[in-house]
Design a protein around this motif. Structure first.
Motif, PDB file in Angstrom:
ATOM      1  N   GLU A 113       0.824  -1.215   0.000  1.00  0.00           N
ATOM      2  CA  GLU A 113       0.000   0.000   0.000  1.00  0.00           C
ATOM      3  C   GLU A 113       0.857   1.264   0.000  1.00  0.00           C
ATOM      4  OE1 GLU A 113      -3.358   0.096  -0.641  1.00  0.00           O
ATOM      5  OE2 GLU A 113      -2.757  -1.962  -1.057  1.00  0.00           O
ATOM      6  N   MET A 114       2.016   1.199   0.644  1.00  0.00           N
ATOM      7  CA  MET A 114       2.915   2.356   0.612  1.00  0.00           C
ATOM      8  C   MET A 114       3.393   2.604  -0.823  1.00  0.00           C
ATOM      9  SD  MET A 114       2.890   3.408   3.661  1.00  0.00           S
ATOM     10  CE  MET A 114       4.266   4.136   4.481  1.00  0.00           C
ATOM     11  N   GLY A 115       3.709   1.546  -1.533  1.00  0.00           N
ATOM     12  CA  GLY A 115       4.082   1.678  -2.937  1.00  0.00           C
ATOM     13  C   GLY A 115       2.937   2.213  -3.769  1.00  0.00           C
ATOM     14  N   ARG A 116       1.722   1.763  -3.472  1.00  0.00           N
ATOM     15  CA  ARG A 116       0.540   2.245  -4.184  1.00  0.00           C
ATOM     16  C   ARG A 116       0.334   3.740  -3.941  1.00  0.00           C
ATOM     17  NH1 ARG A 116      -3.332  -1.159  -5.872  1.00  0.00           N
ATOM     18  NH2 ARG A 116      -2.841  -2.680  -4.241  1.00  0.00           N
ATOM     19  N   ILE A 117       0.558   4.169  -2.698  1.00  0.00           N
ATOM     20  CA  ILE A 117       0.426   5.598  -2.367  1.00  0.00           C
ATOM     21  C   ILE A 117       1.432   6.412  -3.171  1.00  0.00           C
ATOM     22  CG2 ILE A 117       0.819   7.293  -0.525  1.00  0.00           C
ATOM     23  CD1 ILE A 117      -0.438   5.182   1.409  1.00  0.00           C
ATOM     24  N   CYS A 118       2.670   5.967  -3.205  1.00  0.00           N
ATOM     25  CA  CYS A 118       3.699   6.694  -3.963  1.00  0.00           C
ATOM     26  C   CYS A 118       3.357   6.724  -5.450  1.00  0.00           C
ATOM     27  CB  CYS A 118       5.072   6.048  -3.771  1.00  0.00           C
ATOM     28  SG  CYS A 118       5.753   6.245  -2.105  1.00  0.00           S
ATOM     29  N   GLY A 119       2.903   5.600  -5.979  1.00  0.00           N
ATOM     30  CA  GLY A 119       2.568   5.525  -7.389  1.00  0.00           C
ATOM     31  C   GLY A 119       1.402   6.415  -7.771  1.00  0.00           C
ATOM     32  N   GLY A 120       0.471   6.587  -6.846  1.00  0.00           N
ATOM     33  CA  GLY A 120      -0.681   7.426  -7.119  1.00  0.00           C
ATOM     34  C   GLY A 120      -0.423   8.906  -6.913  1.00  0.00           C
ATOM     35  N   ARG A 121       0.664   9.227  -6.276  1.00  0.00           N
ATOM     36  CA  ARG A 121       0.936  10.632  -5.934  1.00  0.00           C
ATOM     37  C   ARG A 121       1.966  11.277  -6.848  1.00  0.00           C
ATOM     38  NH1 ARG A 121       0.423  13.774  -1.046  1.00  0.00           N
ATOM     39  NH2 ARG A 121       1.190  15.810  -1.618  1.00  0.00           N
ATOM     40  N   TYR A 122       2.999  10.550  -7.220  1.00  0.00           N
ATOM     41  CA  TYR A 122       4.118  11.154  -7.941  1.00  0.00           C
ATOM     42  C   TYR A 122       4.261  10.568  -9.339  1.00  0.00           C
ATOM     43  CZ  TYR A 122       5.287  12.963  -3.390  1.00  0.00           C
ATOM     44  OH  TYR A 122       5.236  13.606  -2.181  1.00  0.00           O
ATOM     45  N   ASN A 123       4.257  11.453 -10.326  1.00  0.00           N
ATOM     46  CA  ASN A 123       4.419  11.038 -11.718  1.00  0.00           C
ATOM     47  C   ASN A 123       5.868  11.116 -12.178  1.00  0.00           C
ATOM     48  OD1 ASN A 123       1.654  10.612 -12.027  1.00  0.00           O
ATOM     49  ND2 ASN A 123       1.301  12.760 -12.478  1.00  0.00           N
ATOM     50  N   TYR A 124       6.639  11.987 -11.574  1.00  0.00           N
ATOM     51  CA  TYR A 124       8.028  12.156 -11.977  1.00  0.00           C
ATOM     52  C   TYR A 124       8.897  11.097 -11.299  1.00  0.00           C
ATOM     53  CZ  TYR A 124       6.319  16.565 -13.730  1.00  0.00           C
ATOM     54  OH  TYR A 124       5.596  17.509 -14.401  1.00  0.00           O
ATOM     55  N   ARG A 125       9.778  10.524 -12.062  1.00  0.00           N
ATOM     56  CA  ARG A 125      10.584   9.403 -11.587  1.00  0.00           C
ATOM     57  C   ARG A 125      11.359   9.713 -10.312  1.00  0.00           C
ATOM     58  NH1 ARG A 125      12.391   4.554 -12.541  1.00  0.00           N
ATOM     59  NH2 ARG A 125      14.575   3.974 -12.485  1.00  0.00           N
ATOM     60  N   LEU A 126      12.013  10.844 -10.263  1.00  0.00           N
ATOM     61  CA  LEU A 126      12.823  11.179  -9.093  1.00  0.00           C
ATOM     62  C   LEU A 126      11.944  11.341  -7.851  1.00  0.00           C
ATOM     63  CD1 LEU A 126      15.661  11.637  -8.092  1.00  0.00           C
ATOM     64  CD2 LEU A 126      15.440  14.043  -8.692  1.00  0.00           C
ATOM     65  N   SER A 127      10.807  12.025  -7.997  1.00  0.00           N
ATOM     66  CA  SER A 127       9.893  12.195  -6.863  1.00  0.00           C
ATOM     67  C   SER A 127       9.328  10.842  -6.417  1.00  0.00           C
ATOM     68  CB  SER A 127       8.744  13.121  -7.241  1.00  0.00           C
ATOM     69  OG  SER A 127       9.219  14.394  -7.564  1.00  0.00           O
TER      70      SER A 127
END
Length: 151
Positions: A113-127
């Protein structure tokens, strides 16, 4: 309980105790409901009705709040993880499965779920990578420091 005496006992207010087989069946049903809730995404979990007997109170990312970056961002994941610990762990709550394998499963759900949160929030690779790095800190904390809240 003798079937012939059952109506008299019920009329007198004596309620029969559930038999071990009935208790196991109830526990299994409860475990299945808790499993289904734990398998929801953090978004679906947030919209789940708070029905008893599950313990829904939580403090989000309690240990990390204010000390580690992204504590607000990761709060939905932390709430779901807390639900799992309180529902399955032996220290608090329902004690639906206090084994190491169960805690590892809950921690794994948290990581996902933490990975899902990051994937849903940040589109830029570095972010996105920075978010995943922060998520790893949280995942490490619950994996290596969370035993006291579960066992």
């Amino acid at each position: 309980m003798d079937d012939a005496l059952a109506p008299k006992r019920l009329a007198a207010g004596v309620v029969p105790r559930p038999q071990p087989r009935e208790l196991r069946a109830r526990l299994q049903q409860l475990r299945e409901r808790a499993d289904a809730i734990m398998n929801l995404t953090y978004r679906d979990f947030a919209n789940t009705p708070h029905v008893p007997p599950f313990v829904w109170v939580g403090d989000g990312c309690s240990v990390a709040a204010g000390y580690v970056p992204c504590s607000g961002l990761f709060c939905p994941g932390c709430v779901g993880h807390g639900f799992g610990c309180r529902s399955f762990g032996v220290k608090y709550g329902l004690r639906l499965g206090g084994a190491r394998v169960t805690k590892s499963w809950i921690d794994g759900r948290f990581r996902g779920e933490m990975g899902r949160i990051c994937g849903g929030r940040y589109n830029y690779r570095l972010s996105h990578l920075a978010c995943l790095s922060a998520a790893q800190v949280y995942c490490g904390a619950v994996q290596f420091g969370g035993d006291s809240a579960f066992f």
